[in-house]
Design a protein around this motif. Sequence first.
Motif, PDB file in Angstrom:
ATOM      1  N   ARG A  81      31.449 106.226  59.709  1.00 39.21           N
ATOM      2  CA  ARG A  81      32.801 105.949  59.239  1.00 39.21           C
ATOM      3  C   ARG A  81      33.505 105.205  60.377  1.00 39.21           C
ATOM      4  N   ILE A  82      33.921 103.973  60.132  1.00 43.18           N
ATOM      5  CA  ILE A  82      34.493 103.172  61.221  1.00 43.18           C
ATOM      6  C   ILE A  82      36.005 103.363  61.312  1.00 43.18           C
ATOM      7  N   ALA A  83      36.560 104.174  60.423  1.00 43.26           N
ATOM      8  CA  ALA A  83      37.981 104.544  60.480  1.00 43.26           C
ATOM      9  C   ALA A  83      38.881 103.302  60.448  1.00 43.26           C
ATOM     10  N   SER A  84      39.848 103.220  61.367  1.00 45.68           N
ATOM     11  CA  SER A  84      40.891 102.194  61.265  1.00 45.68           C
ATOM     12  C   SER A  84      40.437 100.777  61.591  1.00 45.68           C
ATOM     13  N   ILE A  85      39.210 100.595  62.044  1.00 50.41           N
ATOM     14  CA  ILE A  85      38.693  99.229  62.143  1.00 50.41           C
ATOM     15  C   ILE A  85      38.705  98.591  60.755  1.00 50.41           C
ATOM     16  N   SER A  86      38.667  99.427  59.723  1.00 54.62           N
ATOM     17  CA  SER A  86      38.752  98.953  58.338  1.00 54.62           C
ATOM     18  C   SER A  86      39.990  98.097  58.107  1.00 54.62           C
ATOM     19  N   LYS A  87      41.060  98.377  58.834  1.00 57.28           N
ATOM     20  CA  LYS A  87      42.313  97.629  58.651  1.00 57.28           C
ATOM     21  C   LYS A  87      42.140  96.138  58.928  1.00 57.28           C
ATOM     22  N   LEU A  88      41.214  95.777  59.811  1.00 57.84           N
ATOM     23  CA  LEU A  88      40.999  94.368  60.114  1.00 57.84           C
ATOM     24  C   LEU A  88      40.459  93.614  58.909  1.00 57.84           C
ATOM     25  N   PHE A  89      39.683  94.283  58.080  1.00 56.51           N
ATOM     26  CA  PHE A  89      39.145  93.663  56.871  1.00 56.51           C
ATOM     27  C   PHE A  89      40.244  93.486  55.832  1.00 56.51           C
TER      28      PHE A  89
END
Length: 353
Positions: free
Chosen positions: A77-85
Amino acid sequence: MYKLIIIMLLTISSNVIAGKANTQGELTATLEKIRTQNSIPSMAVAVISSGEVTYIKGFGFLDEMKTKPTTSESLFRIASISKLFTAQAIMQLVQNDKLDLNDKIEQYLRPFRNSNITIKQLLTHTSGLNDVIRPVSFEEKRSVYSYLSLVNNSASKNIEDKKFEYSDTNFNILGAVISEVSGQKYEKFIYDNILKPASMERSNYFDGINSYFSQTRPTYKGKLISKVDQRPYDISFNPSEGLISNVRDLSQWLKLTLTHDTSILKEQTYQKMLEPQVKTTWGEIYMALGWQVYKSENGNIARHPGSIRGYKSLVLTYPASKNALILLTNSSNAPRWEIAKSITEILRHNSQW
């Protein structure tokens, strides 16, 4: 003379190869030491130098019996790195004239009628919204629309001074905007327009239909976090924290981002995303459009950390030199910044960065 030139070239080449091997060995030894000292069961790291992946490795094991080694393709689970997508998806719609950063979200989302919040405020965490509404398990069957209604009903109606406040809620709303404007589910839009062009073959979201879960299990100080205390998979939170990925896939995407590959965004859009917009409460760090940016003695940095219960992650980039590192762990106590500093010092000492 010809033979002398050949000998010199071969000597230089062998020295370069030896230097890279020494650097990789030093990285591996240092990272494994940090992992064991901090009881991190599973960790994966990728390094990009001048736009190319130069180091990629998994550490530790996926299971308590230590029979399944972590690899570069192990899912976290990459957590808030998802926000970059999510941010890149929004900017795809902007550059294609599907929406404008100054648009108010009431134009797209019915629950936010009479709201003055703009797309740009959501991207820069200056909407005035916070994380009052928490994720719930899929079994509760809360729809994205219900989540948005709860957010709107809980928000203050008299927010005038919209200061920086980091919030998952901002990006969850952006995900709903992406769905509304594109006519696709958020997850499908991200897959078609970012994951697929970047050859992120094993990355995806849990969407309530598939069984896309992390292979690594959440821990704290080496102990598995009980199921009742684990962060639930909530499709409403996919835009802020939901991407399941690995360092191999992320490095493919980050290479394209660092080199401004047009399969994802236009050159000027990549640049626009890195322009400082709002000062955060974290010292001299600014919010750009999705990215957190600041200056260091080694140049400008654009980053995004990720953290949910049992997982810590980090993407740290030097856009000018196209250098970067990616770190994924399944431990709440992973010392991300110590690890990033160790990697950077080794690479700079060995003239790799």
